[in-house]
Design an enzyme around this catalytic site. Structure first.
Site, short mmCIF file in Angstrom:
data_model
loop_
_atom_site.label_atom_id
_atom_site.label_comp_id
_atom_site.label_asym_id
_atom_site.label_seq_id
_atom_site.Cartn_x
_atom_site.Cartn_y
_atom_site.Cartn_z
CB CYS A 285 -0.90 0.00 1.23
SG CYS A 285 -1.90 1.49 1.40
CB CYS B 154 -3.33 4.27 6.24
SG CYS B 154 -4.86 3.44 6.65
CB CYS C 31 -1.79 -2.30 6.89
SG CYS C 31 -3.39 -2.79 6.29
CB CYS D 243 -8.21 -0.66 0.80
SG CYS D 243 -7.40 -1.33 2.28
CD GLN E 116 -15.28 -13.52 13.90
OE1 GLN E 116 -14.36 -12.74 13.81
NE2 GLN E 116 -15.76 -13.90 15.08
CD GLU F 279 -25.04 -8.33 18.35
OE1 GLU F 279 -24.82 -7.10 18.28
OE2 GLU F 279 -24.14 -9.17 18.60
CG ASP G 224 -16.26 -13.01 18.91
OD1 ASP G 224 -15.29 -12.36 19.34
OD2 ASP G 224 -16.48 -13.21 17.70
CB CYS H 83 -10.76 -9.43 18.58
SG CYS H 83 -11.82 -8.20 19.37
#
Length: 426
Positions: free
Chosen positions: A31, A37, A40, A132, A256, A306, A352, A379
């Site tokens: 990139c 940015c 990443c 992207c 996900q 949820e 999760d 995560c």
């Protein structure tokens, strides 16, 4: 005058700085704006090294909370390191943020309309992009069509400082295993005729588009959430196939983000769940129902919880789509409290949670429920370790299995799955 406190260096920043100071061989980023940015930030780091760092992050987070994982941490690689994301959100801006190279050039540059991702360090810093590398080439095509249309529409992009403008966000969702694409545009008001022309343009120029939807929000906060969604053309969802299931994903429902890595996560969840009693299952923070539905064939009952109504509606449709008659869903915000209509007992609780982890009240309620086993899919290793330590200390749980999967190549994020069982007598 008080001295400004220097912001503490994050794990990701520290590892990257150490690697650069050591003169390690770095990769050439794919990139062109990766250094500006921040999305990443590890693109320059060889992928094998990224996996080592992520394992270290999990282990260090565990040690910080006196938590000993039962198995050595080895992070399973993502099958793809680019074009892996099935969901991307971009921001419109009335004034684009210049890259470091552009500022260094000293040239007088145009700073008008932008569509892209945020630079770190403050709100409203939107880097103007042409696509992207994290998303598919088909999604890049849709990105450019929407960008060109919006830039020539005569309506302004959102200005984060004045809170004025029409174009706010672009969300693209693509099924990796189905090829279906959903284009969702968030605006500050409804302009159906204009957006119908955009939809015609998108359908004519991009293959695989299933629908174009519009979310309208009057909120000034920098978030696409809370918008009232309307279907402009086609349908308001895509299908994705994963782990033997067909799931429906709408514009605002959680799924996900890396389909191929998520398939491995589902395999691990099913494998871990098969080693403990799992007759009555509760799936907390269930999103569109993926994890709970993956366990439904072996369970007597599955209850998903949820907060997002659209995600819950998708979960209910997914249960019908996959013939899971033993699954039901409850709408509740677990960050605020424990739903009163949740079953009072469970064999296995799958969770999760978001990166912030459990709200203390919800964690205490989970401990009070005292399920036989808890399967935590995290995560964020830091908040996961914090919550696991509480479950062990206050709930009498013990971790017996753990596995990690890289869902986010070229970033410091990683998915860690831990199975805990309740100690006898606790």
């Amino acid at each position: 005058m008080g001295r400004r406190r220097r912001k503490k260096e994050s794990f990701a920043q520290k590892r990257l700085r150490e690697e650069m100071e050591a003169g390690a061989a770095l990769s050439t980023p794919l990139c062109p704006v990766c250094d500006d940015c921040g999305g990443c930030s590890w693109q320059r780091v060889p992928y094998s090294r990224q996996l080592e760092w992520k394992a270290q992050l999990i282990e260090e987070s565990a040690r910080d909370h006196q938590l000993e994982l039962p198995e050595p941490c080895v992070v399973e690689p993502s099958p793809l390191t680019f074009q892996y994301r099935n969901h991307m959100e971009f921001s419109f801006a009335a004034k684009r943020w210049l890259t470091t190279a552009e500022i260094a050039s000293g040239r007088d540059l145009e700073r008008g309309f932008a569509l892209g991702l945020h630079a770190p360090g403050g709100f409203g810093r939107v880097l103007d992009l042409e696509g992207c590398p994290l998303q598919s080439s088909r999604a890049d095509e849709a990105f450019l069509v929407v960008k060109q249309f919006a830039a020539t529409s005569g309506l302004p992009a959102w200005d984060a400082r004045t809170h004025e403008g029409f174009w706010r966000y672009l969300i693209l969702k693509r099924g990796h295993n189905t090829g279906e694409l959903l284009v969702h545009v968030v605006t500050s008001r409804s302009e159906r005729d204009l957006l119908s022309r955009l939809a015609e343009d998108v359908f004519a120029r991009v293959e695989g588009v299933m629908g174009v939807t519009n979310g309208v929000t009057e909120r000034v906060a920098d978030t696409s959430e809370g918008a009232v969604v309307e279907t402009i053309a086609g349908r308001s969802f895509i299908h994705e196939r994963l782990g033997g299931l067909t799931v429906e994903v709408g514009p605002m429902s959680f799924f996900q983000p890396n389909t191929l890595a998520a398939e491995r996560i589902v395999q691990i969840v099913k494998e871990f769940a098969s080693s403990v009693p799992a007759d009555r299952v509760i799936d907390l923070f269930c999103g569109s129902g993926l994890l709970g539905l993956s366990l439904a064939a072996e369970a007597r009952t599955v209850t998903g919880v949820e907060v997002v109504r659209e995600a819950l509606d998708a979960a209910e449709r997914n249960a019908r789509l996959n013939g899971a008659q033993n699954v039901r869903f409850i709408q509740a915000d677990l960050l605020r409290g424990w739903p009163s209509d949740l079953p009072q007992a469970a064999d296995l609780v799958v969770c999760d949670p978001p990166r912030a982890g459990f709200h203390p009240k919800a964690l205490r309620a989970l401990i009070a429920m005292a399920p036989e086993a808890i399967l935590h899919v995290g995560c964020n290793p830091k908040t996961q370790a914090r919550d696991l330590a509480t479950l062990m200390r206050e709930g009498g749980y013990r971790p017996i299995r753990n596995a990690a999967v890289d869902q986010f190549p070229n970033t410091p994020h990683v998915e860690n799955i831990v199975l805990l069982v309740k100690e006898s007598g606790s």
